[in-house]
Design a protein around this motif. Structure first.
Motif, PDB file in Angstrom:
ATOM      1  N   GLU A   9       0.833  -1.212   0.000  1.00 46.64           N
ATOM      2  CA  GLU A   9       0.000   0.000   0.000  1.00 46.64           C
ATOM      3  C   GLU A   9       0.866   1.260   0.000  1.00 46.64           C
ATOM      4  N   LEU A  10       1.939   1.257   0.795  1.00 44.59           N
ATOM      5  CA  LEU A  10       2.850   2.397   0.814  1.00 44.59           C
ATOM      6  C   LEU A  10       3.467   2.630  -0.570  1.00 44.59           C
ATOM      7  N   GLN A  11       3.922   1.550  -1.197  1.00 48.02           N
ATOM      8  CA  GLN A  11       4.551   1.684  -2.511  1.00 48.02           C
ATOM      9  C   GLN A  11       3.565   2.193  -3.554  1.00 48.02           C
ATOM     10  N   ALA A  12       2.308   1.768  -3.469  1.00 49.06           N
ATOM     11  CA  ALA A  12       1.287   2.251  -4.409  1.00 49.06           C
ATOM     12  C   ALA A  12       1.030   3.743  -4.195  1.00 49.06           C
ATOM     13  N   THR A  13       0.976   4.160  -2.948  1.00 47.38           N
ATOM     14  CA  THR A  13       0.768   5.587  -2.641  1.00 47.38           C
ATOM     15  C   THR A  13       1.940   6.415  -3.134  1.00 47.38           C
ATOM     16  N   ILE A  14       3.142   5.919  -2.907  1.00 48.18           N
ATOM     17  CA  ILE A  14       4.348   6.621  -3.364  1.00 48.18           C
ATOM     18  C   ILE A  14       4.329   6.753  -4.885  1.00 48.18           C
ATOM     19  N   ALA A  15       3.985   5.689  -5.585  1.00 52.23           N
ATOM     20  CA  ALA A  15       3.936   5.729  -7.049  1.00 52.23           C
ATOM     21  C   ALA A  15       2.920   6.772  -7.534  1.00 52.23           C
ATOM     22  N   ARG A  16       1.755   6.834  -6.885  1.00 50.97           N
ATOM     23  CA  ARG A  16       0.739   7.823  -7.274  1.00 50.97           C
ATOM     24  C   ARG A  16       1.240   9.247  -7.042  1.00 50.97           C
ATOM     25  N   MET A  17       1.873   9.467  -5.881  1.00 49.76           N
ATOM     26  CA  MET A  17       2.370  10.809  -5.569  1.00 49.76           C
ATOM     27  C   MET A  17       3.504  11.210  -6.514  1.00 49.76           C
ATOM     28  N   GLN A  18       4.402  10.281  -6.803  1.00 51.76           N
ATOM     29  CA  GLN A  18       5.494  10.576  -7.728  1.00 51.76           C
ATOM     30  C   GLN A  18       4.939  10.940  -9.105  1.00 51.76           C
ATOM     31  N   CYS A  38      16.139   9.730  -2.322  1.00 43.49           N
ATOM     32  CA  CYS A  38      15.815   8.302  -2.466  1.00 43.49           C
ATOM     33  C   CYS A  38      17.078   7.459  -2.526  1.00 43.49           C
ATOM     34  N   ILE A  39      18.083   7.962  -3.200  1.00 43.60           N
ATOM     35  CA  ILE A  39      19.365   7.247  -3.272  1.00 43.60           C
ATOM     36  C   ILE A  39      19.957   7.120  -1.867  1.00 43.60           C
ATOM     37  N   ARG A  40      19.864   8.190  -1.108  1.00 48.03           N
ATOM     38  CA  ARG A  40      20.394   8.160   0.258  1.00 48.03           C
ATOM     39  C   ARG A  40      19.577   7.238   1.152  1.00 48.03           C
ATOM     40  N   PHE A  41      18.249   7.244   0.988  1.00 48.66           N
ATOM     41  CA  PHE A  41      17.417   6.336   1.777  1.00 48.66           C
ATOM     42  C   PHE A  41      17.820   4.888   1.510  1.00 48.66           C
ATOM     43  N   ASP A  50      10.972   1.008   5.988  1.00 48.33           N
ATOM     44  CA  ASP A  50      11.581   2.270   6.418  1.00 48.33           C
ATOM     45  C   ASP A  50      11.895   3.149   5.203  1.00 48.33           C
ATOM     46  N   ILE A  51      12.394   2.537   4.147  1.00 48.37           N
ATOM     47  CA  ILE A  51      12.687   3.278   2.919  1.00 48.37           C
ATOM     48  C   ILE A  51      11.398   3.879   2.360  1.00 48.37           C
ATOM     49  N   ALA A  52      10.346   3.074   2.301  1.00 45.95           N
ATOM     50  CA  ALA A  52       9.058   3.555   1.773  1.00 45.95           C
ATOM     51  C   ALA A  52       8.502   4.683   2.642  1.00 45.95           C
TER      52      ALA A  52
END
Length: 103
Positions: A9-18, A38-41, A50-52
């Motif tokens: 769910e987090l990854q889907a939200t991130i993709a939508r926001m990006q 993102c590279i640093r994360f 945690d990255i997401a």
């Protein structure tokens, strides 16, 4: 206490926001900085969740900045001042040295 979203769910939200911010010219500079973060994360964090969560938090800062720019352009209300405070934090976070000291 609320329900913690799963990684999918987090990854889907991130993709939508990006996708939303990638087409917004007002967010171009911030998205460039976001991609650096993102590279640093990826380098600093081991847990994919945690990255997401870190990516989502950075995207929320971009969202606040976008609200600030809209408020400044339209009515100059208090959202502009709040957005400036958050944007300053985001900019300082992005401009840290390459390997910040984390105790």
């Amino acid at each position: 206490m609320g329900i913690a979203p799963g990684l999918t769910e987090l990854q889907a939200t991130i993709a939508r926001m990006q996708a939303r911010f990638d087409v917004d010219p007002r967010a171009a500079d911030l998205m460039h900085r976001y991609r650096d973060l993102c590279i640093r994360f990826e380098a600093d964090l081991a847990d994919p969740r945690d990255i997401a969560l870190s990516r989502a938090a950075a995207l929320m800062m971009i969202n606040i900045s976008s609200i600030n720019r809209i408020a400044t352009a339209s009515d100059g209300d208090n959202r502009a001042a709040i957005g400036n405070q958050h944007f300053g934090s985001f900019r300082r976070m992005v401009e840290l040295p390459t390997k910040p000291h984390i105790p």
